[in-house]
Design a protein around this motif. Structure first.
Motif, PDB file in Angstrom:
ATOM      1  N   UNK A 104       0.762  -0.914   0.154  1.00 29.40           N
ATOM      2  CA  UNK A 104      -0.273   0.494   0.009  1.00 29.40           C
ATOM      3  C   UNK A 104       1.029   1.292   0.058  1.00 29.40           C
ATOM      4  N   UNK A 105       0.780   2.415  -0.545  1.00 32.41           N
ATOM      5  CA  UNK A 105       0.969   3.841  -0.898  1.00 32.41           C
ATOM      6  C   UNK A 105       1.305   3.936   0.648  1.00 32.41           C
ATOM      7  N   UNK A 106       2.417   5.119   1.299  1.00 33.55           N
ATOM      8  CA  UNK A 106       3.048   4.726   2.332  1.00 33.55           C
ATOM      9  C   UNK A 106       2.028   6.355   2.804  1.00 33.55           C
ATOM     10  N   UNK A 107       1.283   6.253   4.043  1.00 33.52           N
ATOM     11  CA  UNK A 107       0.963   7.910   4.098  1.00 33.52           C
ATOM     12  C   UNK A 107       2.108   7.896   5.813  1.00 33.52           C
ATOM     13  N   UNK A 108       2.725   7.083   6.170  1.00 35.56           N
ATOM     14  CA  UNK A 108       3.471   7.485   7.040  1.00 35.56           C
ATOM     15  C   UNK A 108       5.010   7.272   7.293  1.00 35.56           C
ATOM     16  N   UNK A 109       5.535   8.071   8.014  1.00 37.91           N
ATOM     17  CA  UNK A 109       6.840   7.181   8.159  1.00 37.91           C
ATOM     18  C   UNK A 109       6.920   5.843   8.559  1.00 37.91           C
ATOM     19  N   UNK A 110       7.550   4.814   8.110  1.00 34.99           N
ATOM     20  CA  UNK A 110       7.980   3.827   9.379  1.00 34.99           C
ATOM     21  C   UNK A 110       9.222   3.877  10.304  1.00 34.99           C
TER      22      UNK A 110
END
Length: 183
Positions: A104-110
């Protein structure tokens, strides 16, 4: 095949110097030794990652990467030698696209984490980034082809994507940075 090592210690480095692949000697703290030494460290980190439970497609890819990192270290150890080529970088990009396709596209930092294999992959990623910085530093001082730096840049991106894949495969999932926790 080059010379085989029959004796591991030679005492020639006791003065703080080491031999490059072309026979010349430099200080063990030279930018060139730092660059290929950090590539070696990155390769070792991938070896530690491979000691964890990793899906076979990822395992095969990482073993190929280990061989290429050994080649890349050789290129950095032998001034004027070429061992990493545009096709190697393009192959990394193809793998990056393949593994990223189902994420899934990133919406937050990991944050680094997500299970043992994913965590080890994050460590490998950060060491590859350091190897890239060391190669850039060397290139500011001496002649370095652009391919090794580009390869390391793509490899760190690939390891980031693989860490995401491994976190999901383990069932732990990705560890998201909670920026609102400070409010």
């Amino acid at each position: 095949m080059g010379n085989r090592l029959s004796k591991i210690y030679t005492r020639t480095g006791d003065d703080g110097s080491t031999g490059l692949g072309d026979g010349s000697r430099v200080g063990k703290d030279s930018a060139r030794v730092e660059a290929y030494g950090t590539v070696d460290e990155a390769n070792s980190c991938i070896g530690v990652l491979l000691a964890a439970d990793v899906p076979e497609d990822v395992r095969g890819l990482l073993v190929r990467v280990q061989h290429q990192l050994f080649d890349l270290g050789g290129e950095l150890c032998i001034p004027g030698h070429a061992a990493i080529f545009d096709a190697d970088i393009e192959a990394l990009e193809a793998q990056l696209d393949h593994f990223n396709e189902d994420l899934p596209p990133l919406k937050e930092f990991i944050l680094p984490g997500g299970g043992e294999a994913a965590s080890r992959c994050h460590v490998a990623r950060t060491v590859v980034r350091r190897a890239e910085r060391a190669a850039v530093s060397l290139a500011r001082l001496e002649e370095v082809r652009p391919q090794p730096v580009r390869y390391l840049n793509r490899l760190s991106d690939l390891l980031f994507v693989l860490a995401r894949v491994l976190a999901r495969a383990s069932g732990h999932g990705e560890v998201l940075w909670k920026h609102e926790r400070r409010r």
